[in-house]
Design an enzyme around this catalytic site. Structure first.
Site, PDB file in Angstrom:
ATOM      1  N   CYS A   1      18.991 -17.458   0.277  1.00  6.94           N
ATOM      2  CA  CYS A   1      19.369 -15.724   0.755  1.00  6.94           C
ATOM      3  C   CYS A   1      20.957 -15.784  -0.609  1.00  6.94           C
ATOM      4  O   CYS A   1      21.244 -16.665  -1.544  1.00  6.94           O
ATOM      5  CB  CYS A   1      20.104 -16.188   2.089  1.00  6.94           C
ATOM      6  SG  CYS A   1      20.169 -14.592   2.415  1.00  6.94           S
TER       7      CYS A   1
ATOM      8  N   HIS B   1      18.452 -10.066   8.897  1.00  2.00           N
ATOM      9  CA  HIS B   1      19.431  -9.334   7.961  1.00  2.00           C
ATOM     10  C   HIS B   1      20.367  -8.436   8.989  1.00  2.00           C
ATOM     11  O   HIS B   1      21.042  -7.982   8.690  1.00  2.00           O
ATOM     12  CB  HIS B   1      19.466  -9.341   6.541  1.00  2.00           C
ATOM     13  CG  HIS B   1      19.434 -10.210   5.817  1.00  2.00           C
ATOM     14  ND1 HIS B   1      20.844 -11.037   5.651  1.00  2.00           N
ATOM     15  CD2 HIS B   1      19.124 -11.373   4.927  1.00  2.00           C
ATOM     16  CE1 HIS B   1      20.901 -11.574   4.717  1.00  2.00           C
ATOM     17  NE2 HIS B   1      19.803 -12.468   4.435  1.00  2.00           N
TER      18      HIS B   1
ATOM     19  N   HIS C   1      12.646 -13.507   7.545  1.00  2.00           N
ATOM     20  CA  HIS C   1      14.266 -13.426   7.089  1.00  2.00           C
ATOM     21  C   HIS C   1      15.021 -12.195   6.855  1.00  2.00           C
ATOM     22  O   HIS C   1      16.290 -12.265   7.380  1.00  2.00           O
ATOM     23  CB  HIS C   1      13.670 -14.264   5.924  1.00  2.00           C
ATOM     24  CG  HIS C   1      15.806 -14.964   4.720  1.00  2.00           C
ATOM     25  ND1 HIS C   1      16.022 -15.586   4.721  1.00  2.00           N
ATOM     26  CD2 HIS C   1      16.695 -13.420   4.377  1.00  2.00           C
ATOM     27  CE1 HIS C   1      16.872 -15.620   4.237  1.00  2.00           C
ATOM     28  NE2 HIS C   1      17.322 -14.823   3.914  1.00  2.00           N
ATOM     29  N   GLU C   2      14.191 -10.784   6.711  1.00  2.00           N
ATOM     30  CA  GLU C   2      15.040  -9.926   5.966  1.00  2.00           C
ATOM     31  C   GLU C   2      15.534  -8.954   7.284  1.00  2.00           C
ATOM     32  O   GLU C   2      16.071  -8.676   7.795  1.00  2.00           O
ATOM     33  CB  GLU C   2      13.841  -9.004   5.421  1.00  2.00           C
ATOM     34  CG  GLU C   2      13.783 -10.013   4.137  1.00  2.00           C
ATOM     35  CD  GLU C   2      15.113  -9.560   3.050  1.00  2.00           C
ATOM     36  OE1 GLU C   2      15.896  -9.032   3.487  1.00  2.00           O
ATOM     37  OE2 GLU C   2      15.050 -10.563   2.807  1.00  2.00           O
TER      38      GLU C   2
HETATM   39 ZN   LIG Z   1      18.955 -13.316   3.109  1.00  2.00          ZN
END
Ligand SMILES: [Zn+2]
Length: 189
Positions: free
Chosen positions: A116, A163, A159-160
């Site tokens: 990341c 966030h 993953h995004e």
């Molecule tokens: Zn990330």
């Protein structure tokens, strides 16, 4: 242009990385249009070896607004082609207000684990995610898109989206045994 110094790291206290980001309204305000542009620009520049070196950028396939200290539900995703004959990206868009509307029971994970741009150290371990997802989001024009993704691009989008919900990839790593993944997990990457 977004540079590494603009990217919020997970070791900074009180960052927006752990916040649940706010929904974005349409039509996009000028500042949100610029944000969408800048996030994607980072990915494009970072994937160009020469330019990445010139600007000192770590290569990325995804960048979410909270990572540049803006707590909004927006992320750029650019998964480059893996076909030498055809350089059309596997997936490229700025996903706004994204929601995973369905997901496979089958889990998938990257053999090498995840990284990341907001995490400067290697965190070893498998990050089990859904192998296939159906994703609904709005693009910069405000059009609702509904797409099915599998394997790597599905992992990148999860993953995004994490966030935008204040979650970091290592939250998913098994604390007692980092290399333990749910039974039947498929590995790739
Ligand atoms: Zn990330």
């Amino acid at each position: 242009m977004i540079l590494m110094k603009d990217i919020v790291r997970d070791d900074q206290k009180g960052t927006v990385l752990r916040d649940y980001a706010a929904k974005v309204s349409f039509p996009l305000a000028e500042e949100d249009q610029k944000l969408a542009h800048d996030l994607m620009e980072y990915l494009e520049v970072s994937q160009d070896e020469e330019l990445a070196q010139k600007y000192g950028l770590r290569a990325g396939v995804g960048l979410a607004a909270p990572q540049v200290n803006i707590s909004k539900q927006m992320a750029a995703v650019l998964v480059p082609s893996d076909d030498e004959e055809d350089d059309t990206p596997i997936f490229k868009d700025v996903i706004i207000n994204p929601v995973i509307v369905s997901e496979s029971v089958q889990m998938g994970a990257l053999t090498e684990g995840e990284g990341c741009l907001s995490v400067d150290r290697d965190v070893p371990g498998y990050v089990p995610r859904h192998d296939r997802i159906t994703l609904k989001y709005q693009n910069v024009e405000g059009q609702t898109q509904k797409i099915r993704l599998k394997h790597y691009p599905a992992i990148v989008c999860q993953h995004e989206i994490d966030h935008l919900h204040g979650v970091l990839f290592y939250d998913h790593i098994n604390k007692d045994n980092p290399f333990k993944a749910p039974e039947g997990t498929v590995f790739f990457g």
